[in-house]
Scaffold this active site. Sequence first.
Site, PDB file in Angstrom:
ATOM      1  CD  GLU A  45      -2.748   0.900   2.628  1.00 13.08           C
ATOM      2  OE1 GLU A  45      -3.751   1.627   2.762  1.00 13.08           O
ATOM      3  OE2 GLU A  45      -2.427   0.023   3.466  1.00 13.08           O
ATOM      4  CE  LYS A 114      -7.247   1.010   3.468  1.00 15.46           C
ATOM      5  NZ  LYS A 114      -6.038   1.314   4.279  1.00 15.46           N
ATOM      6  CB  CYS A 170      -4.662  -2.169   3.862  1.00 19.89           C
ATOM      7  SG  CYS A 170      -3.865  -2.512   5.463  1.00 19.89           S
TER       8      CYS A 170
END
Length: 646
Positions: A45, A114, A170
């Site tokens: 990330e 994200k 994540c």
Amino acid sequence: MHHYIKVAAAVPRLRVADCPYNQEEILNCVASAQADGVKILTFPELCVTGYTCADLFFQNPLILAAEQSIATIAEETKDLDMLILLGAPILLDNQTFNCGVMLHKGKLLGIVPKTLLPNYSEFYEERWFSCAHDLISEEMTYAGQLVPIGADLIFDAENVPYLKVGVEICEDLWGPIPPSSYLSLYGATVLLNPSASNELVAKGDYRHKLVAQQSSRCIASYVYASAGIGESTQDTVYSGHSVLYENGVFLGESDSFSRENQVISAHVDLELLATERRKHTTFSTQLSDVSGQRYYREIKFQMGNEEMIGFKRPLSAKPFIPEDAKTLDERCQSIFMIQATGLARRFEHTHSKTLVIGISGGLDSTLALLVAVQACDYLGVSRDHILAVTMPGFGTTDRTYQNALTLMKTLGVTMKEISISAAAMQHFADIEHDSSIHDVTYENTQARERTQILMDLANKTGGLVVGTGDLSELALGWATYNGDHMSMYGVNGGVPKTLVRVLVNWVASKNTLGAEASEVLLDVLDTPVSPELLPPDENGNINQKTEDLVGPYELHDFFLFQVIRFGFSPTKILFLAEIAFAGAYDRETLLKWLKNFYRRFFAQQFKRSCLPDGPKVGALCLSPRGDWRMPTDASNRVWMDEVEKL
């Protein structure tokens, strides 16, 4: 085509906010991955800037430097046929998004923001970033290219069967319903997760469980790449712990806290995933219940099919047997109790007074007897409820005869000996068969005579005949129809021959039945597998070895697993067998027995269509009431033609 593709997670060396340095280390990892034959590569990330830049994400120079690095990496990799996923902060719609940028041959295929932003404990992402749901635009100009952006992207290699790639980032994985759940329902077979998961005590174990579980639920491969030790250690430490899983199966992991670049890779089996999804009907039926993301944009691209480099994935020559000693012990305990509990329940339900078993001194009947003993112990009834019958015939050797007697005696069961020779000779006379002709009539007469004795004894004693035949014999049809093929409850029907051997050895090693019993069990294990239906040789030894006739059981169990569990083609099975049995069998031998497997498997379905009841113990079973339904007159031509071409 074998439908394998090599995926990898990269953990590059990193300096916080130093995009040119990070760019070079990323390119170094790309070069390593290329040499390893990797086709899909995932970085951590925000790997271009570093995850721990904090309020520096408000600085335009950092955002612009990240974009320039992405443009440079795209240019440097324009000749590489590799999907590369990079992490970068991106400005759009008056917001900043934490994104994964997908590159292929220098082209930016798409940008995925994200979805779930952690804002608790040590995480403050909502301070800097917006959620994917806040995105307004569907495309943007970035690094000099017009690029689709959104959490609704699936990357489809339209010329590679079963390859569709989905991305989540994540914390997305930590949510109650991760985006990857929807991505997989809509076709993604390879899931990529660029992550920055800081290291805490026991977090590595949790990370393993999380990725394993999600890959299993999604029936997908999962590549999880996490930020390394170059990240800031102001309040947290990052270890770079990255993992690879496929449908719950561990494929590999990185070394934690490494100071050097790492690229961990493995081949994932796209065909296996597609097959599993078709078989598990609950997977696709949930599409109608999806209340979240319903539509996805498929980003098409073409990927070459270069020669496979360095085949890398777990492959066991004994797929039914765990390699880890602790797991093997637990597996044996579980299987043994499944068998014993199934038999105990049937014993109780039928109000039987005896468990009648034919004992030959061979592997299968030995395991069945051990299961019956365990069933009696489990029920708290005396072992003399077991009527163990040895029935010597024309092929019985002294070794197996003595082992049968000793085992029955040491286990404290009711013993009975009945020779079948006279009855068989009478039958030969009745049907006018020359007893000097040792053909299938000669052999099957003995098998059916033994079964008749057991059935009649069960009637006489109010008993239940316990079957001894195993899964491998069922697959090959290595049983006499309405002979040893038949019983009232077949305890070994779900256990392949290689596992029968392991289970008997496991009982012997426990030594819970006494030293003498363990000694006999070890000798049974050392005895060649044989139906003992032909007379012994001049030295009184076994003259009919099963594996000389049908082939090595370790090969047939390997073939059986690949054919039934995954539906693989003969070409793929041969490819896997050559790797699994390298140095043990040459290609010619493997082909010989693979051809025999297909010939017998198709021809002997009629025996499987009328199997007695018996417990399923693993993922694979041939019961017509359970896992395997096949017409008895199906042709094997498609499979045999392919084997012939090989």
